[in-house]
Motif scaffolding. Structure first.
Motif, PDB file in Angstrom:
ATOM      1  N   LYS A 117     -23.544 -24.531 -17.260  1.00 36.47           N
ATOM      2  CA  LYS A 117     -23.308 -23.127 -17.603  1.00 36.47           C
ATOM      3  C   LYS A 117     -22.053 -22.643 -16.899  1.00 36.47           C
ATOM      4  CE  LYS A 117     -26.346 -21.231 -13.966  1.00 36.47           C
ATOM      5  NZ  LYS A 117     -27.497 -20.332 -13.683  1.00 36.47           N
ATOM      6  N   MET A 118     -21.317 -21.780 -17.601  1.00 33.49           N
ATOM      7  CA  MET A 118     -20.145 -21.109 -17.026  1.00 33.49           C
ATOM      8  C   MET A 118     -20.559 -19.683 -16.735  1.00 33.49           C
ATOM      9  SD  MET A 118     -17.226 -23.048 -17.068  1.00 33.49           S
ATOM     10  CE  MET A 118     -15.862 -21.961 -17.442  1.00 33.49           C
ATOM     11  N   ILE A 119     -20.394 -19.234 -15.494  1.00 29.50           N
ATOM     12  CA  ILE A 119     -20.876 -17.911 -15.117  1.00 29.50           C
ATOM     13  C   ILE A 119     -19.824 -17.125 -14.338  1.00 29.50           C
ATOM     14  CG2 ILE A 119     -23.249 -18.774 -14.966  1.00 29.50           C
ATOM     15  CD1 ILE A 119     -22.881 -18.377 -11.844  1.00 29.50           C
ATOM     16  N   THR A 120     -19.922 -15.809 -14.451  1.00 30.80           N
ATOM     17  CA  THR A 120     -19.235 -14.902 -13.539  1.00 30.80           C
ATOM     18  C   THR A 120     -20.324 -14.088 -12.846  1.00 30.80           C
ATOM     19  OG1 THR A 120     -18.979 -13.310 -15.349  1.00 30.80           O
ATOM     20  CG2 THR A 120     -17.116 -14.746 -14.875  1.00 30.80           C
ATOM     21  N   ALA A 121     -20.061 -13.638 -11.640  1.00 33.33           N
ATOM     22  CA  ALA A 121     -21.066 -12.910 -10.865  1.00 33.33           C
ATOM     23  C   ALA A 121     -20.495 -11.582 -10.375  1.00 33.33           C
ATOM     24  CB  ALA A 121     -21.544 -13.742  -9.686  1.00 33.33           C
ATOM     25  N   PHE A 134     -23.489 -13.334 -15.155  1.00 32.06           N
ATOM     26  CA  PHE A 134     -23.270 -13.193 -16.590  1.00 32.06           C
ATOM     27  C   PHE A 134     -22.829 -14.545 -17.108  1.00 32.06           C
ATOM     28  CE2 PHE A 134     -20.755 -12.379 -20.394  1.00 32.06           C
ATOM     29  CZ  PHE A 134     -21.638 -11.579 -21.120  1.00 32.06           C
ATOM     30  N   ILE A 135     -23.590 -15.102 -18.045  1.00 34.46           N
ATOM     31  CA  ILE A 135     -23.291 -16.428 -18.581  1.00 34.46           C
ATOM     32  C   ILE A 135     -22.215 -16.319 -19.654  1.00 34.46           C
ATOM     33  CG2 ILE A 135     -24.198 -18.388 -19.885  1.00 34.46           C
ATOM     34  CD1 ILE A 135     -26.853 -18.026 -18.522  1.00 34.46           C
ATOM     35  N   GLN A 136     -21.088 -16.956 -19.408  1.00 33.95           N
ATOM     36  CA  GLN A 136     -19.998 -16.985 -20.376  1.00 33.95           C
ATOM     37  C   GLN A 136     -20.240 -18.028 -21.458  1.00 33.95           C
ATOM     38  OE1 GLN A 136     -17.486 -14.897 -20.366  1.00 33.95           O
ATOM     39  NE2 GLN A 136     -17.789 -13.930 -18.380  1.00 33.95           N
ATOM     40  N   GLY A 137     -20.987 -19.066 -21.128  1.00 33.25           N
ATOM     41  CA  GLY A 137     -21.280 -20.110 -22.106  1.00 33.25           C
ATOM     42  C   GLY A 137     -22.198 -21.153 -21.514  1.00 33.25           C
ATOM     43  N   ILE A 138     -22.974 -21.795 -22.368  1.00 35.52           N
ATOM     44  CA  ILE A 138     -23.817 -22.920 -21.970  1.00 35.52           C
ATOM     45  C   ILE A 138     -23.376 -24.118 -22.802  1.00 35.52           C
ATOM     46  CG2 ILE A 138     -26.151 -23.880 -21.981  1.00 35.52           C
ATOM     47  CD1 ILE A 138     -27.217 -21.151 -21.310  1.00 35.52           C
ATOM     48  N   PHE A 139     -23.097 -25.220 -22.145  1.00 33.11           N
ATOM     49  CA  PHE A 139     -22.529 -26.389 -22.803  1.00 33.11           C
ATOM     50  C   PHE A 139     -23.442 -27.588 -22.609  1.00 33.11           C
ATOM     51  CE2 PHE A 139     -19.328 -23.418 -21.473  1.00 33.11           C
ATOM     52  CZ  PHE A 139     -18.539 -23.262 -22.606  1.00 33.11           C
ATOM     53  N   LYS A 140     -23.591 -28.360 -23.681  1.00 26.62           N
ATOM     54  CA  LYS A 140     -24.512 -29.498 -23.662  1.00 26.62           C
ATOM     55  C   LYS A 140     -23.789 -30.781 -24.059  1.00 26.62           C
ATOM     56  CE  LYS A 140     -28.702 -26.743 -24.513  1.00 26.62           C
ATOM     57  NZ  LYS A 140     -29.462 -27.142 -23.329  1.00 26.62           N
ATOM     58  N   LEU A 185      -6.412 -24.713 -18.220  1.00 27.47           N
ATOM     59  CA  LEU A 185      -5.504 -25.859 -18.330  1.00 27.47           C
ATOM     60  C   LEU A 185      -4.322 -25.520 -19.232  1.00 27.47           C
ATOM     61  CD1 LEU A 185      -8.023 -28.837 -18.796  1.00 27.47           C
ATOM     62  CD2 LEU A 185      -6.709 -28.297 -16.740  1.00 27.47           C
ATOM     63  N   PHE A 186      -4.618 -24.860 -20.355  1.00 29.05           N
ATOM     64  CA  PHE A 186      -3.582 -24.531 -21.327  1.00 29.05           C
ATOM     65  C   PHE A 186      -2.643 -23.427 -20.819  1.00 29.05           C
ATOM     66  CE2 PHE A 186      -6.729 -26.402 -24.284  1.00 29.05           C
ATOM     67  CZ  PHE A 186      -5.909 -27.304 -24.950  1.00 29.05           C
ATOM     68  N   CYS A 187      -3.209 -22.454 -20.102  1.00 30.15           N
ATOM     69  CA  CYS A 187      -2.424 -21.260 -19.734  1.00 30.15           C
ATOM     70  C   CYS A 187      -2.048 -21.210 -18.260  1.00 30.15           C
ATOM     71  CB  CYS A 187      -3.188 -19.994 -20.116  1.00 30.15           C
ATOM     72  SG  CYS A 187      -3.496 -19.876 -21.893  1.00 30.15           S
ATOM     73  N   ASP A 188      -2.459 -22.229 -17.495  1.00 32.07           N
ATOM     74  CA  ASP A 188      -2.051 -22.363 -16.094  1.00 32.07           C
ATOM     75  C   ASP A 188      -2.444 -21.153 -15.243  1.00 32.07           C
ATOM     76  OD1 ASP A 188      -0.969 -23.833 -14.022  1.00 32.07           O
ATOM     77  OD2 ASP A 188       1.025 -22.956 -14.241  1.00 32.07           O
ATOM     78  N   PHE A 189      -3.740 -20.803 -15.280  1.00 32.66           N
ATOM     79  CA  PHE A 189      -4.260 -19.776 -14.374  1.00 32.66           C
ATOM     80  C   PHE A 189      -5.533 -20.300 -13.721  1.00 32.66           C
ATOM     81  CE2 PHE A 189      -5.809 -18.721 -18.670  1.00 32.66           C
ATOM     82  CZ  PHE A 189      -7.183 -18.704 -18.483  1.00 32.66           C
ATOM     83  N   ALA A 190      -5.970 -19.625 -12.674  1.00 26.70           N
ATOM     84  CA  ALA A 190      -7.163 -20.065 -11.951  1.00 26.70           C
ATOM     85  C   ALA A 190      -8.408 -19.862 -12.801  1.00 26.70           C
ATOM     86  CB  ALA A 190      -7.292 -19.290 -10.639  1.00 26.70           C
ATOM     87  N   TYR A 191      -9.442 -20.624 -12.501  1.00 27.24           N
ATOM     88  CA  TYR A 191     -10.699 -20.476 -13.243  1.00 27.24           C
ATOM     89  C   TYR A 191     -11.252 -19.061 -13.067  1.00 27.24           C
ATOM     90  CZ  TYR A 191     -11.104 -25.520 -14.006  1.00 27.24           C
ATOM     91  OH  TYR A 191     -10.906 -26.813 -14.425  1.00 27.24           O
ATOM     92  N   PRO A 192     -11.549 -18.346 -14.164  1.00 26.93           N
ATOM     93  CA  PRO A 192     -12.145 -17.020 -14.052  1.00 26.93           C
ATOM     94  C   PRO A 192     -13.655 -17.082 -13.857  1.00 26.93           C
ATOM     95  CG  PRO A 192     -11.733 -17.525 -16.343  1.00 26.93           C
ATOM     96  CD  PRO A 192     -11.208 -18.683 -15.561  1.00 26.93           C
ATOM     97  N   SER A 193     -14.254 -18.262 -14.072  1.00 29.81           N
ATOM     98  CA  SER A 193     -15.710 -18.431 -13.978  1.00 29.81           C
ATOM     99  C   SER A 193     -16.014 -19.699 -13.194  1.00 29.81           C
ATOM    100  CB  SER A 193     -16.339 -18.518 -15.378  1.00 29.81           C
ATOM    101  OG  SER A 193     -15.950 -17.441 -16.188  1.00 29.81           O
ATOM    102  N   SER A 194     -17.262 -19.805 -12.762  1.00 25.49           N
ATOM    103  CA  SER A 194     -17.738 -21.007 -12.074  1.00 25.49           C
ATOM    104  C   SER A 194     -18.566 -21.849 -13.045  1.00 25.49           C
ATOM    105  CB  SER A 194     -18.594 -20.638 -10.867  1.00 25.49           C
ATOM    106  OG  SER A 194     -17.857 -19.874  -9.935  1.00 25.49           O
ATOM    107  N   ALA A 195     -18.513 -23.167 -12.883  1.00 24.23           N
ATOM    108  CA  ALA A 195     -19.284 -24.092 -13.712  1.00 24.23           C
ATOM    109  C   ALA A 195     -20.373 -24.738 -12.855  1.00 24.23           C
ATOM    110  CB  ALA A 195     -18.384 -25.163 -14.316  1.00 24.23           C
ATOM    111  N   ILE A 196     -21.631 -24.619 -13.314  1.00 18.62           N
ATOM    112  CA  ILE A 196     -22.778 -25.118 -12.548  1.00 18.62           C
ATOM    113  C   ILE A 196     -23.663 -25.960 -13.453  1.00 18.62           C
ATOM    114  CG2 ILE A 196     -24.796 -24.463 -11.174  1.00 18.62           C
ATOM    115  CD1 ILE A 196     -23.395 -21.796 -10.609  1.00 18.62           C
TER     116      ILE A 196
END
Length: 259
Positions: free
Chosen positions: A96-100, A107-113, A123-134
């Motif tokens: 899951k990708m989340i912001t807190a 807040f879950i930005q997405g769930i990936f399986k 990666l494409f836009c060269d900025f820091a991760y806005p969310s955490s991946a757990i």
């Protein structure tokens, strides 16, 4: 003289997407070689698909230096604010990708399986991760260094186009969620989310007919996850789901939601 076709009322109602009458009507007017009347759906939230095809074939990832790693349930793969250094793709498990918020609400930005990739925009836009991946469960993931990822895309234009489509669908999902949070009550927000999840879970049939949702869709997420996706509190989701069941808008089988 070309035959005049009268459009039935149910075709003019956008809420009738799940009406099987559409498939029958389109079949009756479709030419033998007309292959275009098919609904196309792509992965967006990283939901579970039947035999999903991976974003990038494993052999290709290994060819460009991909490395397989294991992640335990609850392990953080990257944190919000950290530099994007790798492309990630799930071989087995879920993430899951989340912001807190400051008070700790997620807040879950997405769930990936299985077969999904995640965390590509930085990666494409060269900025820091806005969310955490757990990792939601014990998972196996393949990592590819950023420089190798872009070399892969330069050598495989069709894969680059695939990413364009997937990222567009994710933007569409985020726009829907932001709109719902701004304008709709909890019942409408939950209803829209469930319909979107059902649509995203659909698989394209091999025959040139309209997609039909003949089987009930069982939502693979907990009440807490639905709350984190919609920006609601879990207590609100529980009450709203119960009201929707009473109105006949969904079914509950045990603790599972079915629509």
């Amino acid at each position: 003289m070309q035959k005049k076709i009268t459009m039935p009322a149910f075709m003019l109602d956008y809420t009738s997407l799940w009406n099987p009458m559409k498939g029958a009507f389109i079949s009756s007017i479709m030419g033998e070689h007309d292959k275009c009347h098919i609904f196309e759906f792509s992965r967006s939230l990283g939901l579970q698909y039947i035999n999903p095809s991976p974003m990038i074939d494993l052999k290709v990832l290994l060819q460009y230096g991909g490395r397989q790693v294991k992640a335990k349930k609850g392990e953080v793969l990257f944190r919000a604010g950290s530099e994007a250094m790798f492309y990630y793709q799930i071989l087995e498990g879920s993430v899951k990708m989340i912001t807190a918020s400051d008070d700790g609400q997620e807040f879950i930005q997405g769930i990936f399986k299985n077969a999904d990739s995640f965390g590509e925009p930085p990666l494409f836009c060269d900025f820091a991760y806005p969310s955490s991946a757990i990792a939601i469960e014990d998972s196996e993931i393949i990592k590819l260094a950023k420089v190798n990822f872009f070399e892969l895309l330069r050598d495989n234009f069709e894969i680059h186009l695939k990413f364009d489509r997937v990222l567009c669908h994710r933007l569409k999902y985020k726009a829907m969620i932001l709109s719902d949070m701004s304008f709709y009550d909890p019942e409408q927000r939950i209803s829209n989310l469930l319909k979107y999840l059902k649509e995203s879970n659909a698989t394209k049939q091999s025959t040139p007919h309209m997609l039909r949702f003949q089987k009930p869709y069982v939502v693979p997420f907990t009440r807490q996850q639905l709350a984190d996706m919609s920006g609601l509190r879990v207590e609100t989701v529980i009450r709203t789901v119960k009201k929707m069941q009473e109105k006949g808008k969904l079914n509950l089988v045990g603790r599972k939601i079915s629509i």
